[in-house]
Scaffold this active site. Structure first.
Site, PDB file in Angstrom:
ATOM      1  N   HIS A   1       1.994   1.972  -3.454  1.00 17.94           N
ATOM      2  CA  HIS A   1       0.933   2.648  -4.238  1.00 17.94           C
ATOM      3  C   HIS A   1       0.921   4.144  -3.908  1.00 17.94           C
ATOM      4  O   HIS A   1       0.796   4.988  -4.792  1.00 17.94           O
ATOM      5  CB  HIS A   1      -0.450   2.072  -3.919  1.00 17.94           C
ATOM      6  CG  HIS A   1      -0.678   0.698  -4.485  1.00 17.94           C
ATOM      7  ND1 HIS A   1      -0.659   0.439  -5.836  1.00 17.94           N
ATOM      8  CD2 HIS A   1      -0.929  -0.494  -3.884  1.00 17.94           C
ATOM      9  CE1 HIS A   1      -0.891  -0.838  -6.031  1.00 17.94           C
ATOM     10  NE2 HIS A   1      -1.058  -1.437  -4.868  1.00 17.94           N
TER      11      HIS A   1
ATOM     12  N   CYS B   1     -15.171  -2.596  10.987  1.00 20.80           N
ATOM     13  CA  CYS B   1     -16.008  -1.688  11.787  1.00 20.80           C
ATOM     14  C   CYS B   1     -16.799  -0.745  10.873  1.00 20.80           C
ATOM     15  O   CYS B   1     -16.251  -0.149   9.955  1.00 20.80           O
ATOM     16  CB  CYS B   1     -15.118  -0.881  12.730  1.00 20.80           C
ATOM     17  SG  CYS B   1     -15.990   0.451  13.568  1.00 20.80           S
TER      18      CYS B   1
ATOM     19  N   THR C   1       0.835  -1.205   0.000  1.00 17.71           N
ATOM     20  CA  THR C   1       0.000   0.000   0.000  1.00 17.71           C
ATOM     21  C   THR C   1       0.872   1.257   0.000  1.00 17.71           C
ATOM     22  O   THR C   1       0.560   2.245  -0.668  1.00 17.71           O
ATOM     23  CB  THR C   1      -0.916   0.011   1.245  1.00 17.71           C
ATOM     24  OG1 THR C   1      -1.517  -1.269   1.362  1.00 17.71           O
ATOM     25  CG2 THR C   1      -1.995   1.065   1.133  1.00 17.71           C
TER      26      THR C   1
ATOM     27  N   CYS D   1     -14.592   0.993  16.458  1.00 15.24           N
ATOM     28  CA  CYS D   1     -15.325   1.739  17.483  1.00 15.24           C
ATOM     29  C   CYS D   1     -15.646   0.881  18.701  1.00 15.24           C
ATOM     30  O   CYS D   1     -15.818   1.389  19.801  1.00 15.24           O
ATOM     31  CB  CYS D   1     -16.601   2.338  16.889  1.00 15.24           C
ATOM     32  SG  CYS D   1     -17.917   1.130  16.595  1.00 15.24           S
TER      33      CYS D   1
ATOM     34  N   ARG E   1      11.446 -14.664  -6.061  1.00 13.79           N
ATOM     35  CA  ARG E   1      10.424 -14.809  -5.022  1.00 13.79           C
ATOM     36  C   ARG E   1      10.010 -16.275  -4.852  1.00 13.79           C
ATOM     37  O   ARG E   1       9.702 -16.713  -3.746  1.00 13.79           O
ATOM     38  CB  ARG E   1       9.215 -13.944  -5.356  1.00 13.79           C
ATOM     39  CG  ARG E   1       9.485 -12.468  -5.106  1.00 13.79           C
ATOM     40  CD  ARG E   1       8.311 -11.632  -5.468  1.00 13.79           C
ATOM     41  NE  ARG E   1       8.378 -10.314  -4.842  1.00 13.79           N
ATOM     42  CZ  ARG E   1       7.471  -9.377  -5.035  1.00 13.79           C
ATOM     43  NH1 ARG E   1       6.424  -9.604  -5.809  1.00 13.79           N
ATOM     44  NH2 ARG E   1       7.586  -8.214  -4.435  1.00 13.79           N
TER      45      ARG E   1
HETATM   46 ZN   LIG Z   1     -17.338  -0.626  15.064  1.00 15.06          ZN
END
Ligand SMILES: [Zn+2]
Ligand SMILES: [Zn+2]
Length: 351
Positions: free
Chosen positions: A43, A108, A40, A94, A206
């Site tokens: 990117h 979440c 990421t 959360c 690899r």
């Molecule tokens: Zn949550």
């Protein structure tokens, strides 16, 4: 402090002198010992279309994989103290929404898409501010270079073990993808007692790492067309018990589903935007093949499984670490991850 900062919504990043992060009451200030570059981050560094979804504001400090030591805690921090050796889950959660209450904190509803180092300043720096909620206490004996890899290793653990059929003992496992996640999954499958592990990739270097970490058979996709590959796979596996799609390609996914035996399991981790079509639903239902999408890690179940594997001595992920640079030379790290032919596994940065 020194930090690698995305200063413009354009390719590249800069090493800058930045102020020490101010911690909120629920955060800890971490002195970063070691960080590692994720796909990421590449990117984001290259500023391709995938990255633009993540980074909304610049300037922003990059990086989300780390191991470090707490040097300061906010007033509301309860379970951690100064001196603790920590890493972090990167998905914020959360704790109250339907997903969080059902063991799915990694998806979440409230904090959807909020990720440490992507939605806020990260850890390619000497210090980082991290909320207590996502901190993980490391075993003091775990080397920082391994501890920083628990986050990507967690992806591999979750993908390999799946959601419920967690036992790989004696099973035949097929992995598509020779990126770090696929390589780590080969190690996990072997450590979990798989009878044999086959990995299909595209890069010779690899595939060699795959062999070192745990793959019994490696196949180079470039040397075979899809039909040949499938017949080889069916020949090897006589139907694999478990297949892991970690390449993010339609081709790999199609091959994976065909290679799994009836009643077997396919984990989908790779991301692409092609349609996913089951040609004959009746045939599929009767095959009883289970398909599980894998994203992130189960919080904290996957972390505990990862810890168990690392502490068992059965899993040695050091073959996946191919490069180490001081933070100042981060550009060399990103170059190592993008150069062709692809030879890199994980790249470590040391502030
Ligand atoms: Zn949550
Ligand atoms: Zn990562």
């Amino acid at each position: 402090m020194k930090a690698v900062v995305k200063t413009q919504k354009a390719p590249g990043a800069e090493l800058l002198e930045m102020p020490l992060p101010e911690i909120k009451p629920d955060e800890a200030l971490i002195k970063i010992k070691v960080a590692s570059i994720c796909g990421t981050d590449v990117h984001i560094y290259n500023w391709d279309s995938a990255a633009q979804v993540y980074i909304k504001n610049v300037p922003q400090i990059l990086g989300h994989e780390f191991a470090g030591e707490i040097v300061k805690t906010g007033k509301k921090v309860k379970k951690f103290r100064v001196g603790d050796y920590v890493s972090a889950e990167t998905h914020f959660f959360c704790g109250k929404c339907a997903q969080c209450r059902n063991g799915q904190r990694h998806i979440c509803e409230t904090e959807k898409g909020k990720i440490f180092g992507l939605s806020c300043d990260g850890c390619f720096a000497e210090y980082a501010a991290v909320p207590e909620r996502i901190l993980w206490k490391n075993n003091p004996r775990l080397a920082p270079e391994i501890a920083t890899l628990q986050e990507p290793l967690g992806n591999a653990v979750y993908c390999a073990l799946g959601d419920y059929d967690k036992n790989l003992k004696g099973k035949k496992v097929l992995i598509f993808g020779d990126g770090p996640a696929g390589l780590l999954a080969a190690g996990v499958a072997k450590a979990e007692g798989a009878r044999f592990v086959t990995l299909v990739g595209r890069h010779q270097k690899r595939l060699e790492i795959a062999g070192k970490i745990g793959a019994d058979i490696t196949l180079n996709e470039k040397e075979n067309n899809a039909t040949e590959l499938l017949s080889q796979l069916l020949n090897i596996g006589k139907g694999f018990d478990v297949a892991l799609e970690m390449a993010g390609s339609k081709n790999a996914r199609d091959l994976a589903i065909k290679s799994v035996r009836d009643g077997g399991r396919l984990s989908l981790f790779g991301i692409d935007t092609d349609p996913f079509i089951i040609e004959n639903s009746g045939q599929y239902v009767r095959s009883a093949k289970k398909i599980i999408p894998i994203t992130g890690r189960l919080i904290w179940r996957t972390w505990r499984e990862t810890k168990r594997l690392l502490e068992s001595g059965l899993l040695d992920i050091t073959p996946v670490i191919t490069h180490k640079f001081p933070l100042e030379e981060f550009e060399k790290g990103f170059r190592a991850m993008t150069e062709r032919p692809k030879v890199s596994g994980k790249v470590i940065l040391i502030p």
